[in-house]
Design a protein around this motif. Structure first.
Motif, short mmCIF file in Angstrom:
data_model
loop_
_atom_site.label_atom_id
_atom_site.label_comp_id
_atom_site.label_asym_id
_atom_site.label_seq_id
_atom_site.Cartn_x
_atom_site.Cartn_y
_atom_site.Cartn_z
N ASP A 13 0.86 -1.18 0.00
CA ASP A 13 0.00 0.00 0.00
C ASP A 13 0.89 1.23 0.00
OD1 ASP A 13 -1.91 2.14 0.95
OD2 ASP A 13 -3.24 0.40 1.10
N ASP A 14 0.48 2.27 -0.69
CA ASP A 14 1.30 3.48 -0.76
C ASP A 14 0.99 4.48 0.35
OD1 ASP A 14 -1.21 3.95 -1.98
OD2 ASP A 14 -0.42 5.65 -3.10
N THR A 15 0.12 4.09 1.29
CA THR A 15 -0.25 4.97 2.40
C THR A 15 0.30 4.40 3.70
OG1 THR A 15 -2.30 5.47 1.22
CG2 THR A 15 -2.19 6.12 3.53
N GLU A 16 1.15 5.18 4.36
CA GLU A 16 1.76 4.70 5.60
C GLU A 16 0.73 4.37 6.67
OE1 GLU A 16 5.25 6.54 7.25
OE2 GLU A 16 5.85 7.26 5.26
N THR A 17 -0.33 5.14 6.76
CA THR A 17 -1.37 4.90 7.76
C THR A 17 -1.99 3.52 7.58
OG1 THR A 17 -1.86 7.26 7.82
CG2 THR A 17 -3.51 5.80 8.76
N THR A 18 -2.30 3.18 6.33
CA THR A 18 -2.88 1.86 6.05
C THR A 18 -1.88 0.76 6.39
OG1 THR A 18 -4.26 2.79 4.30
CG2 THR A 18 -3.94 0.41 4.29
N LEU A 19 -0.62 0.96 6.00
CA LEU A 19 0.41 -0.04 6.33
C LEU A 19 0.49 -0.24 7.85
CD1 LEU A 19 3.30 0.99 3.91
CD2 LEU A 19 1.83 -1.02 3.72
N ASP A 20 0.50 0.86 8.59
CA ASP A 20 0.58 0.77 10.06
C ASP A 20 -0.61 0.00 10.63
OD1 ASP A 20 2.94 2.25 9.97
OD2 ASP A 20 1.97 4.14 10.55
N ILE A 21 -1.80 0.31 10.16
CA ILE A 21 -3.01 -0.36 10.66
C ILE A 21 -2.95 -1.86 10.36
CG2 ILE A 21 -5.51 -0.60 10.34
CD1 ILE A 21 -5.56 2.48 9.85
N LEU A 22 -2.56 -2.22 9.15
CA LEU A 22 -2.53 -3.64 8.78
C LEU A 22 -1.41 -4.38 9.51
CD1 LEU A 22 -3.42 -3.34 5.00
CD2 LEU A 22 -4.81 -4.37 6.81
N GLY A 38 4.26 -1.18 -6.36
CA GLY A 38 4.16 -2.45 -7.07
C GLY A 38 5.48 -3.05 -7.48
N GLU A 39 6.40 -2.23 -7.97
CA GLU A 39 7.70 -2.73 -8.43
C GLU A 39 8.48 -3.36 -7.28
OE1 GLU A 39 6.55 0.36 -9.10
OE2 GLU A 39 6.36 0.41 -11.28
N ASP A 40 8.53 -2.66 -6.14
CA ASP A 40 9.21 -3.18 -4.96
C ASP A 40 8.53 -4.47 -4.48
OD1 ASP A 40 11.11 -3.01 -2.69
OD2 ASP A 40 9.31 -2.57 -1.51
N ALA A 41 7.22 -4.48 -4.49
CA ALA A 41 6.47 -5.67 -4.07
C ALA A 41 6.85 -6.88 -4.92
CB ALA A 41 4.97 -5.41 -4.15
N LEU A 42 6.95 -6.69 -6.24
CA LEU A 42 7.31 -7.81 -7.12
C LEU A 42 8.71 -8.33 -6.82
CD1 LEU A 42 5.77 -6.59 -10.49
CD2 LEU A 42 4.97 -8.49 -9.04
N GLU A 43 9.63 -7.45 -6.46
CA GLU A 43 10.99 -7.88 -6.08
C GLU A 43 10.94 -8.72 -4.81
OE1 GLU A 43 13.91 -7.67 -7.75
OE2 GLU A 43 12.67 -6.87 -9.38
N ILE A 44 10.17 -8.27 -3.83
CA ILE A 44 10.02 -9.03 -2.58
C ILE A 44 9.39 -10.39 -2.86
CG2 ILE A 44 8.79 -9.11 -0.36
CD1 ILE A 44 9.07 -6.01 -0.30
N ILE A 45 8.34 -10.40 -3.66
CA ILE A 45 7.63 -11.64 -3.98
C ILE A 45 8.55 -12.61 -4.70
CG2 ILE A 45 5.75 -12.61 -5.38
CD1 ILE A 45 4.27 -9.86 -4.80
N LYS A 46 9.39 -12.09 -5.59
CA LYS A 46 10.32 -12.94 -6.34
C LYS A 46 11.41 -13.52 -5.44
CE LYS A 46 13.30 -11.53 -9.78
NZ LYS A 46 13.62 -10.87 -11.05
N SER A 47 11.93 -12.71 -4.52
CA SER A 47 13.03 -13.18 -3.68
C SER A 47 12.56 -14.02 -2.49
CB SER A 47 13.87 -12.00 -3.18
OG SER A 47 13.12 -11.17 -2.33
N GLU A 48 11.43 -13.65 -1.89
CA GLU A 48 10.90 -14.39 -0.75
C GLU A 48 9.38 -14.45 -0.86
OE1 GLU A 48 12.40 -13.26 3.14
OE2 GLU A 48 14.05 -12.21 2.15
N PRO A 49 8.84 -15.39 -1.64
CA PRO A 49 7.39 -15.44 -1.84
C PRO A 49 6.63 -15.56 -0.52
CG PRO A 49 8.52 -16.94 -3.34
CD PRO A 49 9.54 -16.44 -2.36
N MET A 59 -2.05 2.81 -6.69
CA MET A 59 -0.71 3.16 -6.26
C MET A 59 -0.03 3.86 -7.42
SD MET A 59 0.51 -0.31 -4.27
CE MET A 59 0.26 -1.40 -5.67
N PRO A 60 0.94 4.74 -7.12
CA PRO A 60 1.67 5.38 -8.23
C PRO A 60 2.50 4.34 -8.99
CG PRO A 60 2.65 5.94 -6.11
CD PRO A 60 1.40 5.16 -5.83
N GLY A 61 2.69 4.59 -10.26
CA GLY A 61 3.44 3.63 -11.07
C GLY A 61 2.55 2.45 -11.40
N MET A 62 2.97 1.29 -11.01
CA MET A 62 2.22 0.06 -11.29
C MET A 62 1.07 -0.09 -10.31
SD MET A 62 3.70 -3.85 -11.35
CE MET A 62 5.05 -3.38 -12.40
N ASP A 63 -0.15 -0.23 -10.82
CA ASP A 63 -1.29 -0.40 -9.91
C ASP A 63 -1.42 -1.85 -9.45
OD1 ASP A 63 -2.64 -1.86 -11.90
OD2 ASP A 63 -4.03 -0.25 -12.38
#
Length: 170
Positions: A13-22, A38-49, A59-63
């Motif tokens: 999520d691109d909102t810190e408040t939402t990240l904190d709540i979750l 999204g781009e960072d998420a895909l890197e994380i998913i690829k390295s540690e699913p 989200m900005p960039g890749m939705d």
């Protein structure tokens, strides 16, 4: 019942408040990691699913729709359950979420008990599917072993098996 405490959840999520709540909602029960795009998420998913992904759509960039499509397009990550957590509440948006591969859809503002329940349910289902697949694979291996053994016994006994001799005659 499975031990879910070892499960990993990626929150995107691109909102810190939402990240904190979750993170606060799920952090006591699961290993939670976060990404703000999204781009960072895909890197994380690829390295540690992760075992499950909570994914924002806007989200900005890749939705989130594109992230979901890419995750579902890879054989390595296609079985990771994705739950959209978004402010987009139109039926068309929710339909699109399911069309691109999400397993559930939660609208903001979130209710922590609902998020916990849905995450737990989808993790239990994922682990149950994995266990059933292991059992099926084991049963297949056992069946192949027994068939190979029977064919070996038949060949030692001088019996020649052909596809026609194996067919059932009415």
């Amino acid at each position: 019942m499975h031990d879910l405490s070892k499960c990993t959840v990626l929150v995107v999520d691109d909102t810190e408040t939402t990240l904190d709540i979750l993170v606060e909602t799920l952090g006591d029960d699961y290993d939670v990691s976060v990404s703000m795009d999204g781009e960072d998420a895909l890197e994380i998913i690829k390295s540690e699913p992760p075992d499950l992904i909570l994914l924002d759509i806007m989200m900005p960039g890749m939705d989130g729709y594109e992230v979901c499509r890419l995750v579902k397009a890879s054989a390595i990550t296609a079985n990771i359950p994705i739950i959209f957590v978004t402010a987009k509440s139109d039926v068309a948006d929710e339909t699109m979420g399911f069309d691109v591969g999400a397993i559930d859809y939660i609208t903001k503002p979130i209710s922590p008990p609902i998020v916990r329940a849905r995450v737990r349910t989808h993790l239990e289902l994922k682990l149950a599917r994995e266990e059933l697949k292991k059992q099926l694979d084991k049963a297949k291996q056992k069946a192949v072993f027994h068939l190979s053994h029977e064919l070996e016994i038949a060949s030692v006994g001088g019996i020649h098996l052909t596809p026609q001799s194996l067919s059932v005659v009415d």
